[in-house]
Design an enzyme around this catalytic site. Structure first.
Site, mmCIF file in Angstrom:
data_model
loop_
_atom_site.group_PDB
_atom_site.id
_atom_site.type_symbol
_atom_site.label_atom_id
_atom_site.label_comp_id
_atom_site.label_asym_id
_atom_site.label_seq_id
_atom_site.Cartn_x
_atom_site.Cartn_y
_atom_site.Cartn_z
ATOM 1 N N ASP A 52 0.828 -1.205 0.000
ATOM 2 C CA ASP A 52 0.000 0.000 0.000
ATOM 3 C C ASP A 52 0.864 1.258 0.000
ATOM 4 O O ASP A 52 0.351 2.374 -0.112
ATOM 5 C CB ASP A 52 -0.983 -0.001 1.160
ATOM 6 N N SER A 53 2.181 1.089 0.036
ATOM 7 C CA SER A 53 3.100 2.209 -0.176
ATOM 8 C C SER A 53 2.896 2.852 -1.534
ATOM 9 O O SER A 53 3.338 3.985 -1.765
ATOM 10 C CB SER A 53 4.551 1.739 -0.033
ATOM 11 N N ASP A 91 -0.874 -6.502 -0.353
ATOM 12 C CA ASP A 91 -1.165 -5.835 0.906
ATOM 13 C C ASP A 91 -2.668 -5.726 1.136
ATOM 14 O O ASP A 91 -3.438 -5.499 0.200
ATOM 15 C CB ASP A 91 -0.582 -4.423 0.895
ATOM 16 N N LYS A 120 -0.860 -9.671 3.022
ATOM 17 C CA LYS A 120 -0.139 -9.150 4.183
ATOM 18 C C LYS A 120 -1.021 -8.175 4.936
ATOM 19 O O LYS A 120 -1.701 -7.342 4.320
ATOM 20 C CB LYS A 120 1.153 -8.433 3.764
ATOM 21 N N GLU A 122 -1.107 -5.577 8.591
ATOM 22 C CA GLU A 122 -0.332 -4.938 9.648
ATOM 23 C C GLU A 122 -0.996 -5.138 11.003
ATOM 24 O O GLU A 122 -2.217 -5.227 11.099
ATOM 25 C CB GLU A 122 -0.205 -3.437 9.369
ATOM 26 N N GLU A 188 9.406 -4.049 10.807
ATOM 27 C CA GLU A 188 9.819 -2.738 10.301
ATOM 28 C C GLU A 188 10.263 -1.791 11.411
ATOM 29 O O GLU A 188 9.594 -1.655 12.439
ATOM 30 C CB GLU A 188 8.672 -2.088 9.525
#
Length: 271
Positions: A52-53, A91, A120, A122, A188
């Site tokens: 999602d970056s 993501d 993925k 978070e 991270e």
């Protein structure tokens, strides 16, 4: 008789875990289009994250929060068309898995149906039940602990996590995600010693981004490592285009340095 080259088999999570058990570091890059994926594949990158970056590097937002599942799906399909060998991980964007395990499944299933090999998400212990819900229904999951950009408002910004006693909580999050059934986890922006501690405590691979050389593998964002994104870079970003003759040569150097343990060196780590 056809002269078309035979497609290479995709790397699986079990094959990547076997590499880690054999003492080999593994590589991942965040990228978002077919051309980038093809170059990464040719350079030997083993996993591609459609992160999602892209909200910041491609769409021009100031955070990842505006990215939607449909955005991730679009770029996942593009990446898949560009590569043959890497595992492609999609993501789960902001608010796509926070409401309930059922809604998380609906969004994850959409990404998997679009071709993703894994999703993925978070967060730590609070999402362990969601991870289990997905895994039990056939959706492989990669976790993400430490600095979680989707939560930057509550974290007070993009800050190093897990310093001092706070490291215990990051470790607990990683263990909870593993217990939920995650196949691997990104770690991270934590002190290098904590990245090593987490890796030693888990039986699944850890993919570090600013988490030190002790992790099972390393990930960088395409636009950062090739110096394509303007502005100040995080401490853990190395510019692999410096001195490189081409993007592919830069990617090949990244692979070689991760495999040898040369990256990340101390200047790219947090104490």
């Amino acid at each position: 008789m056809s002269t078309q080259p035979q497609a290479r088999a995709r790397l699986s999570a079990s094959q990547l875990a076997a590499k880690v058990r054999d003492g080999e570091k593994i590589t991942m890059v965040s990228c978002y289009d077919a051309s980038s994926a093809a170059l990464a594949d040719a350079a030997g990158i083993e996993m591609l994250l459609v992160g999602d970056s892209l909200g910041m590097t491609v769409q021009g937002h100031d955070s990842t929060l505006p990215v939607t599942v449909d955005d991730i799906l679009y770029h996942t399909k593009a990446v898949l068309r560009g590569c043959q060998r890497p595992m492609v991980i999609a993501d789960m964007p902001f608010a796509s898995y926070h409401e309930s395990p059922q809604s998380a499944f609906a969004h994850a299933a959409k990404l998997m149906a679009g071709g993703a090999h894994m999703v993925k998400l978070e967060g730590g212990a609070m999402f362990a039940d969601t991870v289990r819900f997905l895994v039990d229904r056939g959706i492989p999951v990669c976790g993400h602990v430490g600095l979680t950009p989707q939560f930057f408002h509550t974290l007070g910004g993009y800050k190093v996590q897990g310093k001092g006693e706070a490291g215990d909580r990051v470790l607990e999050d990683a263990l909870a995600i593993e217990a939920g059934g995650a196949a691997m986890t990104v770690v991270e922006a934590v002190p290098a010693a904590l990245g090593d501690r987490i890796t030693r405590a888990l039986s699944i691979p850890t993919i570090g981004i600013g988490a030190g050389p002790g992790c099972s593998g390393q990930i960088l964002i395409w636009h950062d490592m090739l110096d394509l994104h303007p502005g100040r870079k995080a401490k853990f970003v190395k510019n692999y285009m410096a001195g490189a003759s081409s993007p592919q040569a830069a990617l090949e150097r990244f692979v070689a340095e991760v495999k040898s343990g040369a990256f990340p060196s101390p200047e790219y780590c947090y104490n």
